[in-house]
Motif scaffolding. Structure first.
Motif, PDB file in Angstrom:
ATOM      1  N   GLY A   1      33.897 -29.549  23.449  1.00 36.83           N
ATOM      2  CA  GLY A   1      32.591 -30.056  23.870  1.00 36.83           C
ATOM      3  C   GLY A   1      32.338 -29.840  25.353  1.00 36.83           C
ATOM      4  N   THR A   2      31.341 -30.550  25.868  1.00 38.63           N
ATOM      5  CA  THR A   2      30.958 -30.417  27.282  1.00 38.63           C
ATOM      6  C   THR A   2      30.523 -31.773  27.826  1.00 38.63           C
ATOM      7  OG1 THR A   2      28.616 -30.002  26.790  1.00 38.63           O
ATOM      8  CG2 THR A   2      30.065 -28.058  26.863  1.00 38.63           C
TER       9      THR A   2
ATOM     10  N   GLY B   1      38.262 -24.485  30.737  1.00 34.70           N
ATOM     11  CA  GLY B   1      38.105 -23.708  29.513  1.00 34.70           C
ATOM     12  C   GLY B   1      36.969 -24.169  28.625  1.00 34.70           C
ATOM     13  N   HIS B   2      36.313 -25.264  29.003  1.00 32.88           N
ATOM     14  CA  HIS B   2      35.200 -25.805  28.231  1.00 32.88           C
ATOM     15  C   HIS B   2      33.864 -25.454  28.897  1.00 32.88           C
ATOM     16  CE1 HIS B   2      38.523 -28.145  26.614  1.00 32.88           C
ATOM     17  NE2 HIS B   2      37.743 -28.578  25.646  1.00 32.88           N
TER      18      HIS B   2
ATOM     19  N   ILE C   1      33.752 -27.401  15.390  1.00 37.20           N
ATOM     20  CA  ILE C   1      33.936 -28.808  14.984  1.00 37.20           C
ATOM     21  C   ILE C   1      32.919 -29.714  15.671  1.00 37.20           C
ATOM     22  CG2 ILE C   1      36.400 -28.588  14.466  1.00 37.20           C
ATOM     23  CD1 ILE C   1      36.868 -30.003  17.236  1.00 37.20           C
ATOM     24  N   GLY C   2      32.049 -29.130  16.508  1.00 32.18           N
ATOM     25  CA  GLY C   2      31.104 -29.935  17.278  1.00 32.18           C
ATOM     26  C   GLY C   2      29.924 -30.425  16.448  1.00 32.18           C
TER      27      GLY C   2
ATOM     28  N   GLU D   1      24.956 -31.224  19.716  1.00 38.58           N
ATOM     29  CA  GLU D   1      25.946 -31.262  20.793  1.00 38.58           C
ATOM     30  C   GLU D   1      26.137 -29.853  21.347  1.00 38.58           C
ATOM     31  OE1 GLU D   1      30.626 -32.484  21.582  1.00 38.58           O
ATOM     32  OE2 GLU D   1      29.943 -32.093  19.542  1.00 38.58           O
ATOM     33  N   LEU D   2      26.217 -29.764  22.661  1.00 42.27           N
ATOM     34  CA  LEU D   2      26.532 -28.485  23.307  1.00 42.27           C
ATOM     35  C   LEU D   2      28.044 -28.287  23.191  1.00 42.27           C
ATOM     36  CD1 LEU D   2      25.581 -26.042  25.026  1.00 42.27           C
ATOM     37  CD2 LEU D   2      25.951 -27.447  27.058  1.00 42.27           C
ATOM     38  N   ALA D   3      28.439 -27.467  22.226  1.00 36.68           N
ATOM     39  CA  ALA D   3      29.871 -27.263  21.947  1.00 36.68           C
ATOM     40  C   ALA D   3      30.065 -25.846  21.423  1.00 36.68           C
ATOM     41  CB  ALA D   3      30.356 -28.287  20.922  1.00 36.68           C
TER      42      ALA D   3
END
Length: 247
Positions: free
Chosen positions: A31-32, A57-58, A143-144, A154-156
């Motif tokens: 996620g973020t 890394g995200h 999985i987000g 979700e921003l993922a």
């Protein structure tokens, strides 16, 4: 290794200097900061100094995440903690999913943390265990965005690196073993219907931490990313009330 990927719009760290009490806010796996921004902004509005780091890394590209290890994610949170420590006399921490795992890790290793708020925190996800045996697969499905509220995304990452799943499994195991080292007050919020982290994780945490002050609260109208879901305001209100008690 340097990242060649740009940070996605909305995934930037949230940093706001306020008073002498700080809150470290951590997003979750793949996620973020977007998932935690409503909380970070609410804490800042209350006058807290707030730092919500973008975990290494995200918020860039899943191939960037593939290169990182769980120690890198810890380092991202430690860096934010150091920034807050220079400015604050007291520090709280709030985290979603693996952000909750990171909050547990920090509480075990920084006993001076005043209190933690955990939202669907993860210490064991049996469904992920099979990934350990995968040899020739690099990426799995996303999985987000496990959110009940319609129209909220979700921003993922759209893919999950197998190497990263192996890292979070190691990190959860490490954190699970150190739960009894946690003595600070803990607020444990969980969604009974969570399609990413089994809801019993919150009970495991409640049962194994050594904190005298620990509360467990159900979020009945949200899925995993509860911070962007129907119970968002409840999470903010309960967390603020809990932190105020220990200032």
């Amino acid at each position: 290794m340097m990242s060649n990927f740009d940070v996605l719009p909305g995934a930037e760290p949230f940093i706001q200097e306020g008073g002498k009490v700080g809150v470290l806010v951590s997003h979750g796996f793949t996620g973020t900061t977007q998932s935690m921004r409503p909380l970070a902004e609410a804490f800042a509005k209350e006058g807290y100094s707030v730092y919500a780091p973008r975990l290494k890394g995200h918020g860039t590209h899943y191939e960037d995440m593939e290169q990182t290890r769980y120690q890198d994610w810890i380092a991202s949170v430690e860096e934010a903690y150091a920034w807050l420590s220079e400015r604050c006399d007291k520090i709280f921490m709030a985290g979603l999913s693996m952000g909750g795992t990171l909050a547990l890790y920090m509480a075990a290793n920084h006993p001076e943390i005043r209190a933690i708020s955990l939202i669907n925190a993860a210490v064991e996800v049996p469904a992920m265990e099979g990934v350990k045996d995968l040899q020739d697969v690099r990426f799995l499905d996303a999985i987000g965005s496990d959110i009940k509220k319609p129209g909220i995304v979700e921003l993922a990452y759209e893919k999950t690196p197998v190497a990263s799943v192996k890292e979070i499994l190691n990190f959860m195991e490490l954190t699970h073993k150190s739960l009894n080292a946690i003595h600070c007050p803990a607020l444990i919020l969980f969604s009974p219907e969570d399609h990413v982290v089994p809801p019993n994780n919150s009970q495991i945490i409640f049962d194994h931490i050594s904190s005298d002050e620990k509360n467990i609260i159900e979020l009945p109208d949200s899925y995993h990313v509860a911070t962007l879901d129907h119970d968002q305001q409840r999470i903010i209100d309960e967390t603020l009330a809990f932190f105020h008690k220990f200032e």
